[in-house]
Design an enzyme around this catalytic site. Structure first.
Site, PDB file in Angstrom:
ATOM      1  N   GLN A 108       0.847  -1.182   0.000  1.00 27.80           N
ATOM      2  CA  GLN A 108       0.000   0.000   0.000  1.00 27.80           C
ATOM      3  C   GLN A 108       0.889   1.240   0.000  1.00 27.80           C
ATOM      4  O   GLN A 108       1.410   1.654   1.033  1.00 27.80           O
ATOM      5  CB  GLN A 108      -0.939   0.030   1.204  1.00 27.80           C
ATOM      6  CG  GLN A 108      -1.841   1.266   1.199  1.00 27.80           C
ATOM      7  CD  GLN A 108      -2.903   1.235   2.268  1.00 27.80           C
ATOM      8  OE1 GLN A 108      -3.247   0.157   2.755  1.00 27.80           O
ATOM      9  NE2 GLN A 108      -3.431   2.382   2.617  1.00 27.80           N
ATOM     10  N   CYS A 153      -6.935   1.033   2.618  1.00 30.81           N
ATOM     11  CA  CYS A 153      -6.623  -0.276   3.210  1.00 30.81           C
ATOM     12  C   CYS A 153      -7.824  -1.212   3.263  1.00 30.81           C
ATOM     13  O   CYS A 153      -7.660  -2.432   3.256  1.00 30.81           O
ATOM     14  CB  CYS A 153      -5.985  -0.112   4.588  1.00 30.81           C
ATOM     15  SG  CYS A 153      -6.844   0.990   5.694  1.00 30.81           S
ATOM     16  N   HIS A 167      -7.545   1.041  10.632  1.00 25.22           N
ATOM     17  CA  HIS A 167      -6.761   0.395   9.573  1.00 25.22           C
ATOM     18  C   HIS A 167      -7.217  -1.051   9.415  1.00 25.22           C
ATOM     19  O   HIS A 167      -7.390  -1.777  10.395  1.00 25.22           O
ATOM     20  CB  HIS A 167      -5.269   0.446   9.895  1.00 25.22           C
ATOM     21  CG  HIS A 167      -4.419  -0.172   8.831  1.00 25.22           C
ATOM     22  ND1 HIS A 167      -4.341   0.332   7.561  1.00 25.22           N
ATOM     23  CD2 HIS A 167      -3.617  -1.278   8.858  1.00 25.22           C
ATOM     24  CE1 HIS A 167      -3.519  -0.415   6.837  1.00 25.22           C
ATOM     25  NE2 HIS A 167      -3.081  -1.407   7.598  1.00 25.22           N
ATOM     26  N   ASP A 194      -1.296  -7.227   5.298  1.00 25.40           N
ATOM     27  CA  ASP A 194      -1.396  -5.802   5.592  1.00 25.40           C
ATOM     28  C   ASP A 194      -0.408  -5.092   4.675  1.00 25.40           C
ATOM     29  O   ASP A 194       0.808  -5.227   4.844  1.00 25.40           O
ATOM     30  CB  ASP A 194      -1.065  -5.545   7.068  1.00 25.40           C
ATOM     31  CG  ASP A 194      -1.107  -4.078   7.455  1.00 25.40           C
ATOM     32  OD1 ASP A 194      -1.212  -3.211   6.569  1.00 25.40           O
ATOM     33  OD2 ASP A 194      -1.028  -3.783   8.665  1.00 25.40           O
TER      34      ASP A 194
END
Length: 317
Positions: free
Chosen positions: A117, A125, A203, A218
């Site tokens: 990301q 996200c 998040h 992630d």
């Protein structure tokens, strides 16, 4: 109220955990799309995104109302993925410190689909968590994609590319960006969508099983995290969330969990309960009218033998 997502800027960079999402990282001109809008932690929003990009499997996201081991049976099995929204300011820094230096020992299997990301995404996200889930589940044959769909095209071009390039490819995927924007602006949202540059604290990450291992994905962590052998995604992810996330901020209420699982039809049985209790359509409809997700309502009824009052108590946590 439903929580919203943000990839929080990191104030430190422990060794072995790259600060991929630091707001100071700005690389100008690499993305042709504007910053992405944040998604609400709401099953309807993620399900709408998956429908728009071309996921044609009947599996849907549902709310997980409790992480207590004895209440996880409320969630229809088999769970394919677990999506967590956590308060970034309270959790990210101590967790990064816990993971420092483990990027080699804890790296997930090489078959894992993982993307970075980049800072130019903005609050993407939630979308990236969904794409991580779709990409790995499609590779494993656990979900089907509509031929010629935006997500199929993106994943077809992902072979042989590293995480950074996959991140830029997604940032420049106009059709996927448009699908995410439509989901963020959906009338099913329960909160007002923040602006593109507005700071919010939540998040998203997602957990899936890859080659028999529980993997945390992630895009801000720099690598996919291996959490060891897993029997069920739901039980394994719930344990990690309790021990490695909520334990860092036990008094913070801004955690939200969803599970991607088979759609539960009314009048059917939920196999996650040992007694396979038959679900009464009228009771499910009554709970749905009270605002509960129908799938969660059906699972709650099944877990308590069809007792409506107990089901309400379970759904309310």
């Amino acid at each position: 109220l439903k929580c919203l997502e943000q990839c929080g800027a990191m104030t430190s960079e422990p060794q072995g955990v790259p600060a991929q999402c630091s707001n100071e990282e700005a690389v100008v001109g690499r993305s042709k799309n504007p910053r992405w809008l944040p998604l609400e932690s709401n099953p309807d929003i993620l399900n709408g995104f998956m429908d728009r990009v071309g996921v044609q499997t009947s599996a849907k996201f549902v709310d997980v109302v409790s992480l207590a081991p004895e209440l996880l049976c409320m969630v229809p099995e088999p769970v394919l993925a677990v999506c967590l929204l956590f308060p970034s300011k309270a959790v990210r820094k101590p967790r990064l410190e816990q993971l420092a230096g483990q990027h080699v020992a804890r790296r997930a299997p090489s078959s894992c689909f993982f993307l970075t990301q980049h800072s130019e995404f903005g609050n993407a996200c939630g979308t990236i968590a969904a794409v991580h889930a779709i990409g790995n589940l499609a590779r494993g044959g656990q979900i089907e994609l509509r031929p010629g769909s935006p997500i199929e095209a993106y994943l077809a071009e992902s072979v042989g590319k590293d995480a950074d390039q996959l991140g830029w490819d997604l940032a420049n995927a106009t059709t996927l960006h448009e699908a995410s924007e439509e989901a963020a602006k959906s009338k099913r949202s329960q909160t007002k969508t923040p602006g593109r540059r507005e700071k919010v604290d939540g998040h998203f990450v997602v957990f899936v099983a890859i080659d028999g291992r529980l993997v945390e994905l992630d895009g801000c962590m720099g690598f996919p995290i291996d959490h060891g052998p897993v029997e069920t995604v739901l039980q394994g992810a719930a344990r990690v969330i309790r021990e490695e996330f909520i334990a860092l901020a036990p008094d913070n209420p801004n955690f939200s969990v969803m599970a991607l699982c088979p759609a539960v039809a009314q009048g059917t049985q939920v196999t996650s309960t040992p007694d396979s209790v038959s679900i009464d359509d009228a009771q499910v409809a009554q709970l749905a009218a009270m605002g509960f997700d129908p799938a969660a309502a059906a699972a709650a009824l099944a877990s308590c033998g069809g007792d409506l009052d107990t089901a309400v108590s379970l759904l309310c946590g």
